[in-house]
Motif scaffolding. Sequence first.
Motif, PDB file in Angstrom:
ATOM      1  N   CYS A 177     -32.489  15.299  41.209  1.00  0.00           N
ATOM      2  CA  CYS A 177     -31.866  15.939  42.361  1.00  0.00           C
ATOM      3  C   CYS A 177     -31.875  17.459  42.265  1.00  0.00           C
ATOM      4  CB  CYS A 177     -30.437  15.419  42.544  1.00  0.00           C
ATOM      5  SG  CYS A 177     -30.418  13.747  43.218  1.00  0.00           S
ATOM      6  N   ALA A 184     -25.247  14.152  44.186  1.00  0.00           N
ATOM      7  CA  ALA A 184     -25.853  13.086  44.961  1.00  0.00           C
ATOM      8  C   ALA A 184     -24.783  12.061  45.313  1.00  0.00           C
ATOM      9  CB  ALA A 184     -26.975  12.424  44.169  1.00  0.00           C
ATOM     10  N   ASP A 243     -25.563   4.603  45.591  1.00  0.00           N
ATOM     11  CA  ASP A 243     -25.345   3.405  46.386  1.00  0.00           C
ATOM     12  C   ASP A 243     -25.665   2.181  45.529  1.00  0.00           C
ATOM     13  OD1 ASP A 243     -25.040   1.490  48.329  1.00  0.00           O
ATOM     14  OD2 ASP A 243     -26.886   1.991  49.399  1.00  0.00           O
ATOM     15  N   VAL A 262     -29.488   3.138  43.953  1.00  0.00           N
ATOM     16  CA  VAL A 262     -30.142   4.266  44.626  1.00  0.00           C
ATOM     17  C   VAL A 262     -29.187   5.453  44.674  1.00  0.00           C
ATOM     18  CG1 VAL A 262     -31.215   5.011  46.800  1.00  0.00           C
ATOM     19  CG2 VAL A 262     -31.460   2.648  46.041  1.00  0.00           C
ATOM     20  N   ARG A 319     -28.961   9.274  46.728  1.00  0.00           N
ATOM     21  CA  ARG A 319     -29.526  10.216  47.712  1.00  0.00           C
ATOM     22  C   ARG A 319     -29.026  11.606  47.348  1.00  0.00           C
ATOM     23  NH1 ARG A 319     -28.765   5.562  50.002  1.00  0.00           N
ATOM     24  NH2 ARG A 319     -30.362   4.638  51.322  1.00  0.00           N
ATOM     25  N   CYS A 320     -29.971  12.513  47.108  1.00  0.00           N
ATOM     26  CA  CYS A 320     -29.633  13.867  46.669  1.00  0.00           C
ATOM     27  C   CYS A 320     -28.967  14.649  47.792  1.00  0.00           C
ATOM     28  CB  CYS A 320     -30.891  14.596  46.201  1.00  0.00           C
ATOM     29  SG  CYS A 320     -31.693  13.763  44.816  1.00  0.00           S
ATOM     30  N   ASP A 376     -33.753  15.322  51.595  1.00  0.00           N
ATOM     31  CA  ASP A 376     -33.973  13.904  51.860  1.00  0.00           C
ATOM     32  C   ASP A 376     -34.475  13.156  50.628  1.00  0.00           C
ATOM     33  OD1 ASP A 376     -33.227  14.274  54.478  1.00  0.00           O
ATOM     34  OD2 ASP A 376     -35.262  14.753  55.133  1.00  0.00           O
ATOM     35  N   ARG A 377     -34.355  13.755  49.486  1.00  0.00           N
ATOM     36  CA  ARG A 377     -34.858  13.135  48.268  1.00  0.00           C
ATOM     37  C   ARG A 377     -33.971  11.960  47.857  1.00  0.00           C
ATOM     38  NH1 ARG A 377     -35.496  17.224  43.638  1.00  0.00           N
ATOM     39  NH2 ARG A 377     -34.687  18.341  45.409  1.00  0.00           N
ATOM     40  N   GLN A 378     -34.616  10.931  47.267  1.00  0.00           N
ATOM     41  CA  GLN A 378     -33.912   9.731  46.831  1.00  0.00           C
ATOM     42  C   GLN A 378     -34.500   9.286  45.497  1.00  0.00           C
ATOM     43  OE1 GLN A 378     -33.230   6.612  49.776  1.00  0.00           O
ATOM     44  NE2 GLN A 378     -34.310   5.214  48.427  1.00  0.00           N
ATOM     45  N   SER A 437     -34.127   6.136  42.310  1.00  0.00           N
ATOM     46  CA  SER A 437     -33.623   4.785  42.121  1.00  0.00           C
ATOM     47  C   SER A 437     -33.877   4.315  40.697  1.00  0.00           C
ATOM     48  CB  SER A 437     -34.269   3.823  43.118  1.00  0.00           C
ATOM     49  OG  SER A 437     -35.659   3.741  42.871  1.00  0.00           O
TER      50      SER A 437
END
Length: 181
Positions: free
Chosen positions: A61, A67, A70, A108, A110-111, A115-117, A119
Amino acid sequence: MRRTARLLAGTALAVAAAAPAHAVAPARAAAASPGVPAGRLEASPATVIPGEEVTVHTAGCGSAGAATGDAGALGAGAFPLAPGARQGEATGRFRVPPSAQPGTYEIVARCADGDRQVSGDLVVTLTAAHAQVQPRGSVKTGVGGGLGRDPGQTAAGVAALAVAAAGGTWLLHRRARGDGI
Protein backbone atom coordinates in the motif's frame (compact mmCIF):
# COMPACT_ATOMS: atom_id res chain seq x y z
CA MET A 1 40.85 -16.32 -20.11
CA ARG A 2 40.68 -12.51 -20.00
CA ARG A 3 38.94 -12.50 -23.34
CA THR A 4 36.20 -14.85 -21.98
CA ALA A 5 35.74 -12.70 -18.87
CA ARG A 6 35.38 -9.54 -20.98
CA LEU A 7 32.90 -11.26 -23.27
CA LEU A 8 30.75 -12.41 -20.33
CA ALA A 9 30.89 -8.99 -18.64
CA GLY A 10 29.94 -7.25 -21.87
CA THR A 11 27.01 -9.62 -22.42
CA ALA A 12 25.73 -9.04 -18.87
CA LEU A 13 25.91 -5.25 -19.33
CA ALA A 14 24.07 -5.44 -22.64
CA VAL A 15 21.27 -7.52 -21.12
CA ALA A 16 20.94 -5.15 -18.16
CA ALA A 17 20.80 -2.12 -20.44
CA ALA A 18 18.20 -3.72 -22.70
CA ALA A 19 15.88 -4.68 -19.83
CA PRO A 20 12.83 -2.40 -19.58
CA ALA A 21 12.71 -0.02 -16.62
CA HIS A 22 9.41 -1.47 -15.33
CA ALA A 23 11.06 -4.92 -14.97
CA VAL A 24 13.50 -3.49 -12.41
CA ALA A 25 10.91 -1.47 -10.42
CA PRO A 26 9.18 -4.47 -8.71
CA ALA A 27 12.54 -5.69 -7.44
CA ARG A 28 13.20 -2.29 -5.86
CA ALA A 29 9.70 -2.21 -4.33
CA ALA A 30 10.17 -5.68 -2.86
CA ALA A 31 13.55 -4.68 -1.45
CA ALA A 32 12.00 -1.67 0.31
CA SER A 33 10.25 -3.87 2.89
CA PRO A 34 12.18 -7.01 3.81
CA GLY A 35 9.33 -8.48 5.91
CA VAL A 36 6.42 -8.86 3.49
CA PRO A 37 6.53 -9.15 -0.31
CA ALA A 38 5.04 -6.16 -2.13
CA GLY A 39 1.57 -6.82 -3.53
CA ARG A 40 0.79 -9.62 -1.06
CA LEU A 41 -1.16 -9.75 2.17
CA GLU A 42 0.50 -12.09 4.68
CA ALA A 43 -1.51 -13.64 7.52
CA SER A 44 0.11 -14.68 10.77
CA PRO A 45 -0.51 -17.41 11.72
CA ALA A 46 -1.25 -18.71 8.22
CA THR A 47 -3.26 -21.65 9.59
CA VAL A 48 -5.81 -21.01 12.36
CA ILE A 49 -8.71 -22.62 14.16
CA PRO A 50 -12.08 -20.88 14.59
CA GLY A 51 -11.99 -18.26 17.36
CA GLU A 52 -8.28 -17.35 16.97
CA GLU A 53 -6.95 -13.88 16.24
CA VAL A 54 -5.08 -13.23 12.98
CA THR A 55 -2.57 -10.47 12.26
CA VAL A 56 -2.15 -9.39 8.63
CA HIS A 57 0.73 -7.40 7.09
CA THR A 58 1.25 -5.88 3.68
CA ALA A 59 3.88 -3.70 2.03
CA GLY A 60 1.71 -3.24 -1.04
CA CYS A 61 0.00 0.00 0.00
CA GLY A 62 2.93 2.36 -0.46
CA SER A 63 4.35 4.86 1.99
CA ALA A 64 0.97 5.78 3.52
CA GLY A 65 0.67 2.26 4.89
CA ALA A 66 -3.07 2.46 5.55
CA ALA A 67 -5.79 0.20 4.19
CA THR A 68 -9.16 -1.37 4.88
CA GLY A 69 -9.11 -5.14 5.20
CA ASP A 70 -11.97 -7.41 4.21
CA ALA A 71 -12.33 -10.90 5.67
CA GLY A 72 -15.95 -11.18 4.54
CA ALA A 73 -15.30 -14.49 2.74
CA LEU A 74 -14.51 -15.90 6.17
CA GLY A 75 -17.40 -14.11 7.88
CA ALA A 76 -15.19 -11.76 9.90
CA GLY A 77 -16.09 -8.57 7.99
CA ALA A 78 -14.01 -5.41 7.59
CA PHE A 79 -11.03 -4.39 9.73
CA PRO A 80 -8.54 -1.47 9.59
CA LEU A 81 -4.86 -1.72 8.64
CA ALA A 82 -2.61 1.02 10.00
CA PRO A 83 1.09 1.80 9.47
CA GLY A 84 3.15 -0.97 11.05
CA ALA A 85 6.53 -1.15 12.74
CA ARG A 86 8.39 -1.36 9.42
CA GLN A 87 8.24 1.62 7.09
CA GLY A 88 5.77 1.20 4.23
CA GLU A 89 4.03 -1.73 5.90
CA ALA A 90 0.39 -1.82 7.03
CA THR A 91 -0.75 -4.08 9.86
CA GLY A 92 -4.22 -5.10 11.03
CA ARG A 93 -5.97 -7.72 13.17
CA PHE A 94 -9.24 -9.60 13.14
CA ARG A 95 -10.74 -12.61 14.89
CA VAL A 96 -11.83 -15.71 12.97
CA PRO A 97 -15.51 -16.36 13.79
CA PRO A 98 -16.18 -19.48 15.89
CA SER A 99 -18.61 -20.62 13.18
CA ALA A 100 -15.93 -20.62 10.43
CA GLN A 101 -15.75 -23.80 8.38
CA PRO A 102 -12.45 -25.47 7.39
CA GLY A 103 -10.97 -24.28 4.11
CA THR A 104 -8.77 -21.69 2.43
CA TYR A 105 -10.11 -18.14 2.41
CA GLU A 106 -8.95 -15.04 0.52
CA ILE A 107 -8.34 -11.96 2.67
CA VAL A 108 -8.31 -8.65 0.76
CA ALA A 109 -7.03 -5.18 1.67
CA ARG A 110 -7.92 -2.01 -0.27
CA CYS A 111 -5.23 0.66 0.03
CA ALA A 112 -6.27 4.10 1.27
CA ASP A 113 -4.30 6.02 -1.38
CA GLY A 114 -5.84 4.82 -4.63
CA ASP A 115 -7.52 1.86 -6.23
CA ARG A 116 -4.80 -0.60 -5.32
CA GLN A 117 -5.78 -3.92 -3.73
CA VAL A 118 -3.66 -6.69 -2.20
CA SER A 119 -4.76 -10.18 -1.17
CA GLY A 120 -3.55 -13.28 0.61
CA ASP A 121 -4.80 -16.64 1.81
CA LEU A 122 -5.76 -17.88 5.27
CA VAL A 123 -6.28 -21.57 6.05
CA VAL A 124 -8.88 -22.53 8.67
CA THR A 125 -8.71 -26.01 10.23
CA LEU A 126 -10.62 -27.67 13.05
CA THR A 127 -7.46 -28.76 14.90
CA ALA A 128 -4.63 -26.45 15.83
CA ALA A 129 -1.48 -26.98 13.79
CA HIS A 130 0.66 -26.18 16.82
CA ALA A 131 -1.23 -28.35 19.33
CA GLN A 132 0.12 -31.80 20.11
CA VAL A 133 -2.34 -34.64 19.91
CA GLN A 134 -1.87 -37.19 22.68
CA PRO A 135 -2.09 -40.83 21.56
CA ARG A 136 -5.01 -42.92 22.81
CA GLY A 137 -5.93 -46.60 22.62
CA SER A 138 -3.86 -49.66 21.89
CA VAL A 139 -1.62 -50.63 19.02
CA LYS A 140 -2.86 -53.51 16.90
CA THR A 141 0.33 -55.55 16.37
CA GLY A 142 -1.21 -59.02 16.18
CA VAL A 143 0.74 -60.18 19.24
CA GLY A 144 -1.73 -59.18 21.89
CA GLY A 145 -1.27 -57.09 24.95
CA GLY A 146 -0.78 -57.41 28.67
CA LEU A 147 -4.43 -56.56 29.16
CA GLY A 148 -5.76 -58.58 26.24
CA ARG A 149 -9.43 -59.07 25.49
CA ASP A 150 -9.64 -62.43 27.29
CA PRO A 151 -8.07 -62.69 30.78
CA GLY A 152 -8.25 -66.51 30.59
CA GLN A 153 -6.05 -66.56 27.50
CA THR A 154 -3.63 -64.16 29.13
CA ALA A 155 -3.36 -66.40 32.22
CA ALA A 156 -2.81 -69.48 30.02
CA GLY A 157 -0.03 -67.68 28.15
CA VAL A 158 1.69 -66.65 31.38
CA ALA A 159 1.43 -70.24 32.69
CA ALA A 160 2.92 -71.64 29.45
CA LEU A 161 5.85 -69.23 29.70
CA ALA A 162 6.44 -70.20 33.36
CA VAL A 163 6.44 -73.94 32.49
CA ALA A 164 8.87 -73.33 29.60
CA ALA A 165 11.21 -71.32 31.84
CA ALA A 166 11.14 -73.99 34.58
CA GLY A 167 11.75 -76.79 32.06
CA GLY A 168 14.65 -74.94 30.47
CA THR A 169 16.23 -74.30 33.86
CA TRP A 170 15.87 -77.98 34.82
CA LEU A 171 17.49 -79.12 31.53
CA LEU A 172 20.41 -76.72 31.92
CA HIS A 173 20.96 -77.78 35.55
CA ARG A 174 20.90 -81.48 34.56
CA ARG A 175 23.35 -80.92 31.72
CA ALA A 176 25.71 -78.98 34.00
CA ARG A 177 25.80 -81.95 36.44
CA GLY A 178 26.68 -84.30 33.59
CA ASP A 179 23.52 -86.43 33.76
CA GLY A 180 22.87 -85.92 30.04
CA ILE A 181 19.54 -85.39 28.46
